[in-house]
Enzyme design. Structure first.
Site, PDB file in Angstrom:
ATOM      1  N   GLU A 346       0.684  -0.985  -0.115  1.00 56.89           N
ATOM      2  CA  GLU A 346      -0.071  -0.151  -0.011  1.00 56.89           C
ATOM      3  C   GLU A 346       0.695   1.135  -0.081  1.00 56.89           C
ATOM      4  O   GLU A 346       0.439   2.151   0.722  1.00 56.89           O
ATOM      5  CB  GLU A 346      -0.986   0.031   1.237  1.00 56.89           C
ATOM      6  CG  GLU A 346      -1.721  -1.177   1.157  1.00 56.89           C
ATOM      7  CD  GLU A 346      -2.757  -1.102   2.557  1.00 56.89           C
ATOM      8  OE1 GLU A 346      -3.780  -1.496   2.444  1.00 56.89           O
ATOM      9  OE2 GLU A 346      -2.150  -1.068   3.379  1.00 56.89           O
TER      10      GLU A 346
HETATM   11  C1  TNX Z   1      -4.295  -4.073   4.670  1.00 56.16           C
HETATM   12  S1  TNX Z   1      -2.540  -6.225   4.359  1.00 56.16           S
HETATM   13  C2  TNX Z   1      -2.903  -3.678   5.250  1.00 56.16           C
HETATM   14  C3  TNX Z   1      -2.793  -3.381   6.617  1.00 56.16           C
HETATM   15  C4  TNX Z   1      -4.131  -3.181   7.322  1.00 56.16           C
HETATM   16  C5  TNX Z   1      -4.967  -4.404   7.066  1.00 56.16           C
HETATM   17  C6  TNX Z   1      -6.130  -4.375   7.753  1.00 56.16           C
HETATM   18  C7  TNX Z   1      -1.353  -5.021   4.318  1.00 56.16           C
HETATM   19  C8  TNX Z   1      -0.198  -5.555   3.842  1.00 56.16           C
HETATM   20  N1  TNX Z   1      -1.955  -3.877   4.558  1.00 56.16           N
HETATM   21  O1  TNX Z   1      -2.156  -2.173   6.633  1.00 56.16           O
HETATM   22  O2  TNX Z   1      -3.945  -3.005   8.782  1.00 56.16           O
HETATM   23  O3  TNX Z   1      -5.179  -4.398   5.577  1.00 56.16           O
HETATM   24  O4  TNX Z   1      -7.028  -5.206   7.577  1.00 56.16           O
END
Ligand code: TNX
Length: 540
Positions: A346
């Protein structure tokens, strides 16, 4: 089962007794049962040999059960490490049985024996042989003995997990279990950034993970809301960056001594700690601690909300790589495990070009300090280093293009750890009514969480690229051990089984019965769990 042998009444017995026997047709009142009868009675009372989670690779029931008694010894031989495992087993068994269960190096065929021996057990496999005289667990490595002890625990009644004396009897069904894992990576991730968890809380979770033969503890040590590990060369990361959490609470961080204690404790349960510093996104806590890490030289405020994707390290500044080098060097020095996770998910505030540049510079730093790179699967959008591991966290709805990027990397040698969000993200709600958790990947009930095959889950990924399975627990909504447990149990047990058990054992209808038997165990251990209506739990 064979019919019961009937004890032969002695001729001197009173006629009344004989009449009673004839009337009852089965038993002689007051007569001691023959050994065969006693053995069969006992065998019926023992828990079935295969009723274990994760399902063992092979189970051959038969013969008399072993009964733990006041005279049982735990025989460990000369190895200090095996002695330690014996002491661990004794600590589990003593409070509920009330027996002394001395751990001894002295030889003998009886009792509970833990033996190291050459054989085709693999690094984590074991064999458990149970019969009237004793239970022997044999393995090539201590890890195998430890996993065998977890099987032994589950073969005993659930009350064995209680911390006060219980009636017993303490029977272990007769027969042989031969067991070894399907995958070498059976992980659980705990996000200690969104909410901080103390060393004791982490240890409690480690003990629960060990029950299911989980062997990796992935700690998500940094994110926008908190930096949780002391770094001597950049002290404000922890003292400032660790000073809050989601919702604005006090946060916290691990000193190096704390972190070493977690590593030591996890290792004593045969879990390898995989530390994660999430980069280049998810870095607000670091950016808030050091103004020079920001492209504009201005430190943002600390962040206590739950948005993602708004922060990025400054890819064009040299100081960024000094920072990364220092952090990775210090963390690698604290970590005996092979892996260092650099996040990479992300990074919505980092351009694609910058992302690729950043990963090309940072991955060699991990190698320089002797560790193997792990990253979230977005790493496959850059060029994963040789030997790197990508952790896939997509869902059914993830685009074919993104899945194919991961598959292409896998065909090119990148290892894959599977953490599909709509299956084993432990922070997803079970149902719309679940009081904790998120639902962006959907609602994930117990059957959905269990019912998939890591071996053919991602199209185009060769089965040989799959390193295993990991269940992440993000903690935006999770603040205490009860919350961890409620979200992890029962789904964690399913993830552990997907990682350990052969594909041939995979079957929801039989799994749910084995899983149901874990409920009383969790109650005995004080583990809060979700009593899913999909699972036939015994009545309380
Ligand atoms: C996605 S999964 C994220 C996290 C959040 C999560 C909540 C991932 C690698 N990144 O930053 O905490 O979703 O479900």
């Amino acid at each position: 089962m064979r019919p019961h042998h009937r004890p032969t009444p002695r001729v001197t017995r009173l006629l009344g007794s004989l009449l009673l026997v004839a009337a009852a047709g089965t038993f002689v009142a007051g007569a001691a049962p023959t050994p065969e009868v006693a053995a069969e009675e006992a065998a019926r009372k023992a828990r079935p040999l295969g009723e274990v989670v994760p399902a063992p690779a092979s189970v051959a029931p038969g013969g008399s059960p072993y009964r733990i008694t006041r005279d049982t010894r735990i025989r460990v031989g000369a190895s200090q490490e095996v002695r330690r495992i014996g002491e661990y087993a004794a600590k589990v068994l003593r409070p509920s049985t009330g027996y002394p269960l001395p751990v001894t190096a002295s030889g003998g065929q009886d009792g509970i024996r833990l033996r190291l021996a050459k054989g085709a057990f693999g690094a984590e496999g074991y064999r458990l042989d149970s019969g009237a005289k004793g239970v022997t667990i044999t393995a090539a490595k201590p890890a195998g003995l430890f996993h065998g002890v977890q099987t032994l625990r589950q073969l005993l009644p659930a009350a064995v997990e209680k911390d006060s004396v219980q009636p017993g009897p303490w029977l272990i069904a007769g027969g042989t279990v031969k067991d070894s894992p399907r995958y070498g990576w059976r992980g659980a991730m705990l996000d200690v950034s969104r909410h901080f968890f103390t060393v004791d809380q982490v240890k409690r979770y480690v003990d629960q993970l060990a029950l299911y033969k989980v062997n990796k503890l992935h700690l998500h040590l940094s994110d926008d809301q908190g930096w949780r590990i002391a770094v001597d060369s950049w002290p404000r990361l922890a003292t400032h960056g660790g000073s809050t959490q989601v919702g604005g609470g006090p946060g916290g961080f691990y000193t190096k001594a704390d972190y070493k204690e977690i590593v030591r404790y996890a290792a004593s349960r045969y879990l390898e700690v995989v530390p994660e510093i999430d980069m280049p996104g998810h870095t607000n806590a670091a950016l808030a601690s050091y103004a020079e890490l920001n492209c504009d030289g201005v430190a943002p405020p600390l962040y206590t909300g739950t948005d993602v994707g708004f922060s990025s390290l400054c890819v064009s500044k040299d100081v960024t790589y000094d920072f990364v080098d220092d952090v990775i060097r210090e963390l690698a020095a604290l970590t005996p495990g092979r892996y260092l996770h650099i996040g990479g998910d992300e990074a919505h505030s980092t351009s694609h070009e910058d992302y690729v540049t950043f990963m090309a510079r940072v991955q060699p730093v991990v190698a320089k300090y002797g560790k193997t790179v792990v990253g979230w699967h977005q790493l496959t959008g850059a060029t994963p280093a040789k030997g790197a591991v990508a952790q896939y966290w997509g869902l059914d709805g993830t685009s074919a293009e993104e899945k194919e990027r991961v598959a292409a990397a896998a065909r090119n040698g990148t290892g894959i750890v599977l953490s599909p969000a709509d299956r084993i993200y432990l922070d997803m709600k079970y149902t719309a009514d679940t009081p904790l958790g998120l639902d962006w990947a959907g609602l994930v009930e117990v059957e959905r969480s269990y019912d998939w095959d890591p071996g053919n889950y991602l199209p185009g990924v060769p089965a040989s690229a799959v390193r295993g399975v990991e269940a992440p627990l993000w903690t935006e909504t999770i603040t205490k051990s009860d919350d961890i447990e409620y979200m992890a149990f029962p789904r964690l047990a399913g993830a552990a089984e997907l990682g350990w058990s052969p594909a041939a054992t995979h079957d929801w209808d039989t799994y749910k019965v084995r899983l149901a038997a874990q409920g009383p165990r969790w109650e005995a251990l004080g583990i809060d769990y979700y009593r899913s209506p999909q699972v036939p739990w015994p009545a309380r």
